[in-house]
Design a protein around this motif. Structure first.
Motif, short mmCIF file in Angstrom:
data_model
loop_
_atom_site.label_atom_id
_atom_site.label_comp_id
_atom_site.label_asym_id
_atom_site.label_seq_id
_atom_site.Cartn_x
_atom_site.Cartn_y
_atom_site.Cartn_z
N ALA A 103 18.98 -81.40 66.80
CA ALA A 103 19.41 -82.24 65.70
C ALA A 103 20.92 -81.71 65.52
O ALA A 103 21.18 -80.48 65.74
CB ALA A 103 18.69 -81.94 64.48
N ILE A 104 21.84 -82.83 65.50
CA ILE A 104 23.41 -82.38 65.62
C ILE A 104 23.76 -83.05 63.84
O ILE A 104 23.86 -83.99 63.32
CB ILE A 104 23.87 -83.54 66.24
N THR A 105 24.28 -81.92 63.37
CA THR A 105 24.57 -81.98 61.68
C THR A 105 26.17 -81.33 61.38
O THR A 105 26.41 -81.64 60.23
CB THR A 105 23.34 -81.01 61.04
N GLN A 106 26.75 -81.05 62.61
CA GLN A 106 28.13 -80.77 62.19
C GLN A 106 29.06 -81.84 62.18
O GLN A 106 30.37 -81.58 62.08
CB GLN A 106 28.58 -79.70 63.16
N GLY A 107 28.56 -82.91 62.59
CA GLY A 107 29.68 -84.28 62.24
C GLY A 107 30.30 -84.63 63.78
O GLY A 107 31.18 -85.43 63.85
N SER A 108 30.21 -83.97 64.70
CA SER A 108 30.51 -84.10 65.97
C SER A 108 29.53 -84.20 67.16
O SER A 108 28.59 -83.32 66.95
CB SER A 108 31.80 -83.52 66.11
N ALA A 109 29.60 -84.70 68.41
CA ALA A 109 28.56 -84.72 69.31
C ALA A 109 29.36 -84.68 70.81
O ALA A 109 30.50 -85.29 70.82
CB ALA A 109 27.64 -85.73 69.11
N VAL A 110 28.53 -84.32 71.69
CA VAL A 110 29.07 -84.19 72.93
C VAL A 110 28.18 -84.82 73.92
O VAL A 110 26.82 -84.78 74.01
CB VAL A 110 29.26 -82.53 73.59
N ILE A 111 28.57 -85.78 74.82
CA ILE A 111 27.85 -86.73 75.62
C ILE A 111 28.14 -86.03 77.10
O ILE A 111 29.51 -86.20 77.75
CB ILE A 111 28.15 -88.08 75.43
N SER A 112 27.27 -85.69 77.60
CA SER A 112 27.55 -84.97 79.27
C SER A 112 26.55 -85.51 79.97
O SER A 112 25.38 -86.09 79.54
CB SER A 112 27.39 -83.44 79.00
N GLY A 113 26.64 -85.25 81.23
CA GLY A 113 25.81 -85.56 82.36
C GLY A 113 26.18 -85.89 83.72
O GLY A 113 26.21 -86.78 84.40
N GLY A 114 27.04 -84.98 84.12
CA GLY A 114 27.71 -85.03 85.45
C GLY A 114 28.75 -86.02 85.74
O GLY A 114 28.74 -86.60 86.82
N PHE A 115 29.59 -86.24 84.47
CA PHE A 115 30.36 -87.24 84.63
C PHE A 115 31.76 -86.92 85.69
O PHE A 115 31.99 -85.87 85.79
CB PHE A 115 31.13 -87.61 83.20
N THR A 116 32.26 -87.96 86.15
CA THR A 116 33.62 -87.55 86.68
C THR A 116 34.80 -88.06 85.63
O THR A 116 34.22 -88.25 84.75
CB THR A 116 33.61 -88.54 88.05
#
Length: 328
Positions: free
Chosen positions: A199-212
């Motif tokens: 659960a993300i409650t701090q108002g920001s999120a990170v999308i990761s997944g081996g991106f270039t």
């Protein structure tokens, strides 16, 4: 049923010539020239350039979905006015293209249906696969998205900052979907479906997944297209004629055919039987290259035709070198 053989032959010939027609670029068949002006009144000064780049990205994707070939999309700044210049070859319905391009990007978040009584907007299950529920979180709830780097491994990632209301909505969504995927949809297309780890409650999120770095940048631009909605309007619309008219194209084809015939006659006259074989190989090479153009397919422009003719010349040159070395 009585069928006339001559009509069947005409239909067959029509289909053959229809399949042989190449895809032509703007300089050979003309098209539409559109200039859009962006309304940046609702965007902060620091975000205007980012919003313009995001709008350009969305327009480019919409044009590709429209089916246009080799479009030219450019962003420009004239004083305080920010514009997007679009050139689309072979457009038959300009108004339809304007309507498609001129819409403001729509960003939404969808989740899989948990129960029929969930207090969310229900969509058809076939719309976006398993994601059948549209949440109340939209692009207006995003402050911005930007490319950052994971401090642990240095991998590119996308950081998304929400407004205060958006942070609360996103917290509720993540609490319901821990261990599940949440789809991010822009203009009726899924651009990302990250899995919620906690659960993300701090108002920001990170999308990761081996991106270039390029992939992360592309995703951030698409998110900003919805986070920074910027209406655009058409300020110029006109048809663009082909750089070469139909008469010039016909003359060019005739000149090219004459040139190829002269080369073939020279090869046969100078090298005899080997020259004849080289001429046959040259014709086969040209037909195979054209077949590849149709199979890919490749849009022919003036530069492309020049490259095609140059490759034929190099094929002849290779045969000449082989024959001369055999004579030696």
């Amino acid at each position: 049923e009585v069928r006339r053989p001559d009509i069947d032959v005409r239909i067959a010939m029509f289909r053959i010539f229809r399949d042989l027609e190449p895809r032509l670029g703007l300089d050979l068949q003309g098209g539409a020239h559109l200039v859009f002006e962006a309304d940046t009144s609702g965007v902060a000064d620091a975000d205007k350039d980012t919003a313009l780049e995001s709008a350009k990205e969305v327009i480019e994707r919409r044009i590709n979905l429209f089916g246009a070939t080799e479009p030219v999309i450019q962003a420009s700044k004239v004083g305080e006015s920010r514009r997007i210049i679009v050139e689309i070859p072979g457009v038959s319905d300009i108004n339809e293209a304007v309507d498609l391009i001129g819409q403001t990007a729509q960003l939404s978040f969808w989740e899989a249906e948990a129960s029929p009584s969930a207090d969310l907007q229900i969509a058809t299950t076939s719309a976006f696969g398993p994601f059948s529920k549209k949440t109340d979180l939209t692009g207006k709830d995003l402050r911005r998205a930007q490319v950052t780097f994971d401090p642990n491994n240095g991998q590119p990632q996308v950081t998304v900052d929400f407004t205060s209301d958006g942070g609360k909505k996103f917290a509720d969504i993540t609490q319901r979907n821990v261990g599940k995927q949440v789809a991010i949809i822009l203009d009726e297309q899924i651009i990302s479906a990250p899995t919620v780890r906690e659960a993300i409650t701090q108002g920001s999120a990170v999308i990761s997944g081996g991106f270039t770095q390029e992939q992360a940048k592309s995703l951030s631009i698409q998110l900003n297209a919805g986070a920074l909605p910027m209406p655009i309007k058409v300020i110029e619309q006109r048809n663009v004629g082909a750089t070469l008219g139909s008469e010039s194209i016909q003359k060019s084809l005739i000149a090219g055919a004459i040139g190829i015939i002269i080369v073939i006659l020279f090869m046969i006259a100078y090298y005899g039987i080997p020259g004849l074989l080289a001429a046959v190989a040259l014709v086969i090479y040209a037909l195979l290259t054209f077949a590849i153009f149709k199979l890919v397919p490749i849009t022919l422009t003036l530069a492309g035709i020049a490259g095609f003719i140059l490759s034929i010349g190099m094929a002849v040159d290779a045969n000449v070198l082989i024959f001369e070395r055999m004579k030696e």
